[in-house]
Design a protein around this motif. Structure first.
Motif: not given
Length: 492
Positions: A229-230, A233, A266, A271, A274, A306, A357
């Protein structure tokens, strides 16, 4: 006569009035259009294309050229007029394309996303010539763009026996990526973003694309879910930044493709904020390309997706972009409401104890004032150069210029807002003040690698020369611009 790729089928019916209209408005001769088609075809590697004036005449008479000619014509006319001119707008048939080829309608699945980003970034690094990565790359607009992006909101299938089978993002060898290495990747992305704001998109674009390609290599290794996931991102942020830099140096098809791939990454990262930021970048590009209705649909999609998780600062940025879209569609009431909503949301920014972020750090008080000022400025143009809206824009633009002047990290924004202030003074019929601001902008423009800055400055000076050519300072500035600002910036 034309080679096999320049030929086509004659409908035997009537001349192509759509193509003829765009052709007449372009001011090109048949010979010039033929030369541009041949030059573009060579850049794409389509060396079999060899067209001439008689072939152009046949197209105008109703002959349907074969691919990639329609796509080349769409690119040429889009660049000429500064807005998307689709194949259909030119009265040319478009062949059916599979989702993987059409540019933006891509499969929403992790392995395919990784493969597409890897392939596109590698091609960009290898070819790197004016953004032409093959005949399949073209700008999408209207429903062809908006409808595929709406699938961003559809949940990813998980454990559904009736749903599509999705392979894990993995390969045969285990990951050796450590926590500190992940943090270094993330901090490098933040550093690239800072360089872009300070120096423009032309300075480090290839480095960002190279880093993006490296991240996709890591995503093809076996990764724990949290690490994957990171990495997704990180890939999303790098792809958005590559798109933004491409947009900044004038590579519009490249930019759109990177934005689309960023949105897919994303989604894989889970996220939503994002993703909304990426959609706002796509919205800004559509405004730039003269498609404000598309921009409005994209920004509404960002807001809806979002609505339950974006920070006040992100919400403020989305409202400000909504105002820009409303301004360019000529809806002053809704534009003013969105401006107020942006100001109200921004007043809550920083009250939340959660860290924000890095990608939203750019949206400062200066940026808020700049966006809202440009909304009123755009309204002034849409309303027939209205002095009322120009007067609303002036204090906000002045505040933005004052704040950016003190900010060494955002020199491109400083230049853009100096130019914006110059356009406001032109709307108010104050050429001397406009000229002084444009001269300041020219000094900053020479320090940053941004074709967007250069183009806006040229357009502003051209407008001043057309409307106030008898003013001595305007004539001097025109000569200065010609001498000091190159005609085009080479994308790197």
């Amino acid at each position: 006569m034309g080679g096999s790729g320049a030929g086509g089928t004659n409908t035997g019916k009537r001349p192509n009035g759509h193509l003829a209209s765009w052709f007449v408005r372009s001011g090109w001769s048949k010979g010039e259009l033929a030369r541009q088609v041949n030059r573009r075809a060579r850049q794409m590697g389509a060396h079999h294309i060899s067209t001439d004036t008689s072939r152009v005449r046949r197209w105008l008479d109703g002959e349907q050229p074969r691919e990639p000619i329609p796509r080349i014509l769409s690119e040429l006319f889009s660049e000429r007029f500064g807005s998307v001119v689709s194949i259909e707008d030119l009265g040319l048939r478009t062949a059916h394309q599979s989702p993987s080829v059409s540019g933006v309608d891509l499969p929403w699945a992790g392995p395919q996303t990784v493969a597409l980003i890897s392939e596109f970034s590698r091609s960009d690094l290898m070819l790197a010539r004016r953004g032409f990565l093959g005949t399949s790359l073209a700008l999408a607009a209207g429903p062809a763009l908006v409808e595929p992006m709406q699938r961003w909101l559809v949940p990813i299938p998980s454990g559904d026996p009736g749903g599509p089978e999705i392979e894990p993002v993995a390969s045969h060898r285990p990951s050796k990526l450590s926590g500190p290495e992940l943090e270094l990747l993330e901090s490098t992305t933040a550093m690239f973003r800072q360089w872009d704001a300070q120096c423009g998109g032309g300075l480090r674009r290839k480095a960002v694309v190279g880093q993006l390609h490296e991240v996709t290599d890591l995503l093809q290794e076996t990764q724990p879910e949290a690490t994957a996931r990171r990495l997704f991102r990180c890939a999303a942020e790098l792809a958005e930044l590559a798109g933004w830099m491409s947009y900044d140096v004038g590579l519009q098809p490249n930019a759109q493709k990177y934005f689309v791939l960023a949105l897919h990454a994303a989604k894989e990262a889970g996220d939503k904020p994002l993703g909304s930021y990426i959609l706002s970048s796509m919205s800004r590009q559509m405004i730039h390309l003269g498609r404000p209705d598309d921009a409005l649909e994209l920004i509404h999609l960002a807001q809806y997706g979002s609505r339950d998780c974006a920070t006040p600062r992100t919400q403020a940025m989305l409202y400000a972009m909504e105002a820009r879209a409303y301004a360019n569609t000529g809806q002053p009431g809704k534009c003013k409401r969105a401006v107020r909503m942006a100001e109200d949301a921004f007043s809550d920014a920083g009250l939340d104890s959660e860290p924000e972020p890095d990608w939203i750090r750019f949206f400062t008080e200066a940026e808020l004032n700049a966006e809202n000022a440009h909304s009123y400025r755009d309204l002034a143009y849409v309303a027939g150069r209205s002095p009322t809206y120009a007067s609303l824009a002036e204090p906000l633009m002045r505040r933005a210029v004052d704040l950016f002047e003190k900010d060494d990290e955002h020199q491109r924004s400083y230049a853009l807002n100096l130019i914006g202030m110059a356009t406001v003074h032109l709307l108010k019929k104050e050429p001397e003040q406009s000229t002084a601001l444009a001269q300041q902008a020219l000094k900053v423009a020479r320090k940053v690698r941004s074709e967007r800055v250069n183009t806006r400055l040229r357009k502003t000076v051209d407008t001043a020369a057309r409307d106030f050519g008898d003013v001595a300072g305007v004539a001097e500035l025109t000569d200065l611009l010609t001498a000091q600002l190159p005609e085009s910036a080479e994308a790197v």
